[in-house]
Design a protein around this motif. Structure first.
Motif, PDB file in Angstrom:
ATOM      1  N   TRP A 178      89.916  22.263  82.658  1.00 44.51           N
ATOM      2  CA  TRP A 178      88.677  22.475  81.906  1.00 44.51           C
ATOM      3  C   TRP A 178      88.365  21.283  81.017  1.00 44.51           C
ATOM      4  N   GLU A 179      87.057  20.999  80.866  1.00 49.72           N
ATOM      5  CA  GLU A 179      86.589  19.959  79.976  1.00 49.72           C
ATOM      6  C   GLU A 179      85.373  20.471  79.199  1.00 49.72           C
ATOM      7  N   PRO A 180      85.239  20.068  77.915  1.00 45.69           N
ATOM      8  CA  PRO A 180      84.072  20.497  77.133  1.00 45.69           C
ATOM      9  C   PRO A 180      82.797  19.856  77.660  1.00 45.69           C
ATOM     10  N   ARG A 181      81.711  20.610  77.631  1.00 51.06           N
ATOM     11  CA  ARG A 181      80.414  20.115  78.082  1.00 51.06           C
ATOM     12  C   ARG A 181      79.348  20.611  77.107  1.00 51.06           C
ATOM     13  N   ASN A 182      79.166  19.855  75.996  1.00 48.67           N
ATOM     14  CA  ASN A 182      78.302  20.294  74.899  1.00 48.67           C
ATOM     15  C   ASN A 182      77.322  19.235  74.423  1.00 48.67           C
ATOM     16  N   LYS A 183      77.154  18.158  75.169  1.00 48.23           N
ATOM     17  CA  LYS A 183      76.297  17.066  74.720  1.00 48.23           C
ATOM     18  C   LYS A 183      74.860  17.553  74.549  1.00 48.23           C
ATOM     19  N   GLY A 184      74.349  17.435  73.334  1.00 47.21           N
ATOM     20  CA  GLY A 184      72.992  17.866  73.020  1.00 47.21           C
ATOM     21  C   GLY A 184      72.926  19.162  72.260  1.00 47.21           C
ATOM     22  N   ILE A 185      74.027  19.947  72.225  1.00 45.93           N
ATOM     23  CA  ILE A 185      74.052  21.211  71.486  1.00 45.93           C
ATOM     24  C   ILE A 185      74.501  20.932  70.056  1.00 45.93           C
ATOM     25  N   SER A 186      73.717  21.354  69.101  1.00 45.67           N
ATOM     26  CA  SER A 186      73.966  21.033  67.701  1.00 45.67           C
ATOM     27  C   SER A 186      75.070  21.894  67.105  1.00 45.67           C
ATOM     28  N   ALA A 187      75.844  21.263  66.224  1.00 43.73           N
ATOM     29  CA  ALA A 187      76.797  21.972  65.368  1.00 43.73           C
ATOM     30  C   ALA A 187      76.548  21.483  63.948  1.00 43.73           C
ATOM     31  N   PHE A 206      76.648  22.675  61.180  1.00 44.08           N
ATOM     32  CA  PHE A 206      77.522  23.149  60.120  1.00 44.08           C
ATOM     33  C   PHE A 206      78.827  22.356  60.047  1.00 44.08           C
ATOM     34  N   MET A 207      79.032  21.395  60.961  1.00 47.62           N
ATOM     35  CA  MET A 207      80.263  20.609  60.978  1.00 47.62           C
ATOM     36  C   MET A 207      80.007  19.210  60.410  1.00 47.62           C
ATOM     37  N   PRO A 208      81.052  18.536  59.973  1.00 46.04           N
ATOM     38  CA  PRO A 208      80.871  17.170  59.452  1.00 46.04           C
ATOM     39  C   PRO A 208      80.173  16.249  60.450  1.00 46.04           C
ATOM     40  N   ASP A 209      80.565  16.341  61.720  1.00 44.32           N
ATOM     41  CA  ASP A 209      79.854  15.655  62.801  1.00 44.32           C
ATOM     42  C   ASP A 209      78.983  16.684  63.493  1.00 44.32           C
ATOM     43  N   PRO A 210      77.663  16.623  63.352  1.00 43.25           N
ATOM     44  CA  PRO A 210      76.801  17.666  63.926  1.00 43.25           C
ATOM     45  C   PRO A 210      76.687  17.611  65.444  1.00 43.25           C
ATOM     46  N   ASN A 211      77.275  16.589  66.062  1.00 46.89           N
ATOM     47  CA  ASN A 211      77.228  16.468  67.522  1.00 46.89           C
ATOM     48  C   ASN A 211      78.631  16.211  68.078  1.00 46.89           C
ATOM     49  N   PRO A 212      79.542  17.132  67.867  1.00 42.99           N
ATOM     50  CA  PRO A 212      80.923  16.920  68.305  1.00 42.99           C
ATOM     51  C   PRO A 212      81.087  17.160  69.804  1.00 42.99           C
ATOM     52  N   GLU A 213      82.204  16.729  70.317  1.00 48.06           N
ATOM     53  CA  GLU A 213      82.530  16.976  71.731  1.00 48.06           C
ATOM     54  C   GLU A 213      82.699  18.470  71.990  1.00 48.06           C
ATOM     55  N   THR A 251      70.337  23.166  80.479  1.00 48.10           N
ATOM     56  CA  THR A 251      70.918  22.030  81.179  1.00 48.10           C
ATOM     57  C   THR A 251      70.528  22.111  82.649  1.00 48.10           C
ATOM     58  N   ASP A 252      70.222  20.973  83.240  1.00 49.52           N
ATOM     59  CA  ASP A 252      69.910  20.910  84.669  1.00 49.52           C
ATOM     60  C   ASP A 252      70.974  20.150  85.446  1.00 49.52           C
ATOM     61  N   ASP A 253      72.055  19.778  84.762  1.00 48.61           N
ATOM     62  CA  ASP A 253      73.114  19.017  85.427  1.00 48.61           C
ATOM     63  C   ASP A 253      74.493  19.616  85.165  1.00 48.61           C
ATOM     64  N   GLY A 254      74.545  20.937  85.119  1.00 51.14           N
ATOM     65  CA  GLY A 254      75.830  21.617  85.001  1.00 51.14           C
ATOM     66  C   GLY A 254      76.512  21.456  83.664  1.00 51.14           C
ATOM     67  N   GLY A 255      75.761  21.138  82.623  1.00 49.05           N
ATOM     68  CA  GLY A 255      76.333  21.028  81.300  1.00 49.05           C
ATOM     69  C   GLY A 255      76.582  19.614  80.829  1.00 49.05           C
ATOM     70  N   GLU A 256      76.276  18.631  81.654  1.00 45.88           N
ATOM     71  CA  GLU A 256      76.464  17.240  81.223  1.00 45.88           C
ATOM     72  C   GLU A 256      75.546  16.917  80.046  1.00 45.88           C
TER      73      GLU A 256
END
Length: 410
Positions: free
Chosen positions: A189-198, A200-207, A236-241
């Protein structure tokens, strides 16, 4: 109470904080309600498996006394079965115990018997015997990120499982942790979150680390998924990329629900809530919003819903069936359940004053396992008979000297 037998019937399974209810209909116009089953047990997850012309209801049951497990019924609630040692049990040496079953996901028609489960602590499990016994997915459990995943407001949940037709590509969403993807059927498994905001975290665009509330796949477009985030609605149109916002046109970008059409491209439903501390429908007006162009535009659907509602709709307290047109179902934390037979254009209230609704699943079911008559009617008749026996037994044991006494509140 009963209804005429038809070739197919409709079922809504309603999981609450205090048990399970079943609503049945021959036409999605008139509904009859039976229950509760598993009274005083929490039902946070339901899966209805209609593959191979059969109907199996699987429920995640969480008892404060007996703990959590998965029970199943092959006769639409007439009887229930659970493995003696529990359907889901962490292996020896894992130093973990099952807390809650958040998701039960029957796989595709091409893989009968395969059922997935998402649980707390955050973990994914797979069954090959129709949901009777599950095996821990070691690829996700042993992932180096696991110790950094957190708990959402409701708990640490692996709450969304999406499997593509090949069975090789699997997406899981968790609160909190975000979206993870496997390209080898769950081995890695690999994280696929590019573009989803966080935000509330110090880095609002974490992996990883996003609080994704729910994901669902487009039924007609490969690699297209939709996500309802803790603030943010995405596609997402590319499987979460890459994930892009599709929240424009909604009254709020917070919520828990994400549903997709069982056949049609670009159709999805959300139930917006005013965030963050209030978590009620915007302007207290309960509405479902539907897109038919993959999030380009949204239509408010309110006919039959209350103008004043102060209860939220949780992530799995909503569902679509496979009928034509598709049915849309959801329940509120105030115990009301609504059904639409026209893809959300109009709703009717199926149940009210139930306990806190945690999970709703709607399905088209066929007469198969409950005898020669209509299976739902047979289940209802059995429940009525059991209730009558209980009442009769209670009457026989009642002390006749207390008939006229006023009960004292306990």
């Amino acid at each position: 109470m009963g209804f005429m037998a038809t070739a197919e019937s409709y079922l809504i399974a309603i999981g609450t904080k205090k048990g399970l209810w079943l609503a049945k209909s021959p036409d999605r116009k008139e509904w009859s309600l039976s229950g509760p089953y598993f009274l005083m047990s929490e039902i946070p997850s339901i899966g209805i498996d209609t593959r191979e012309g059969k109907t199996r209801i699987m429920v995640g049951v969480r008892s404060e006394h007996w703990g959590p497990t998965v029970a199943h019924s092959d006769d639409l609630g007439v009887s229930w079965t659970e493995p003696e040692q529990g359907a889901i049990k962490f292996p020896d040496g894992s130093d973990a115990a099952l807390e809650r079953v958040w998701q039960i996901y029957p796989d595709s028609e091409s893989r009968p018997g395969v059922v997935w489960a998402g649980c707390e602590p955050i973990s994914v499990w797979k069954s090959t015997d129709g949901g009777e016994h599950f095996e821990l997915n070691r690829g996700l459990w042993d992932h180096p990120h696991r110790n950094e995943w957190g708990a959402g407001y409701g708990g640490a949940a692996a709450h969304s499982i999406v499997v593509d037709p090949s069975g090789k590509k699997v997406h899981v969403a968790m609160s909190t942790g975000g979206v993870y993807r496997s390209l080898d059927g769950g081995a890695s498994w690999e994280p696929r979150n590019k573009g989803i905001s966080a935000y509330f975290m110090p880095d609002p665009n974490p992996e990883f680390g996003q609080c994704v509330h729910k994901i669902a796949a487009d039924a007609a477009v490969e690699d297209r998924l939709y996500a309802q985030n803790h603030h943010g609605v995405y596609r997402t149109d590319d499987g979460g990329e890459n994930w892009d916002s599709i929240a424009d046109g909604l009254p709020a970008d917070f919520g828990f629900v994400m549903l997709t059409h069982p056949r049609r491209e670009g159709t999805a439903w959300v139930v917006p809530l005013k965030a963050d501390g209030e978590r009620i429908p915007p302007d207290s007006k309960l509405s479902v919003h539907r897109t038919d162009d993959a999030g380009g535009t949204w239509k408010e659907l309110h006919t039959g819903l209350p103008d004043h509602e102060y209860n939220a709709v949780l992530r799995d307290a909503a569902s679509v069936d496979t009928a034509e047109p598709a049915g849309v179902y959801f329940g509120t934390r105030g115990g009301s359940v609504y059904a639409s037979a026209d893809e959300g254009e109009t709703f009717t209230e199926v149940a009210s004053h139930l306990p806190d609704v945690l999970c709703v699943r709607g399905a088209v079911v066929f007469g198969n396992t409950a005898g020669a008559g209509n299976p739902l009617a047979a289940a209802e008749a059995t429940l009525v008979a059991e209730t009558e026996q209980f009442v009769e037994a209670a009457a026989q044991t009642r002390d006749p000297g207390t008939e006229d006494q006023t009960p004292v509140p306990g």
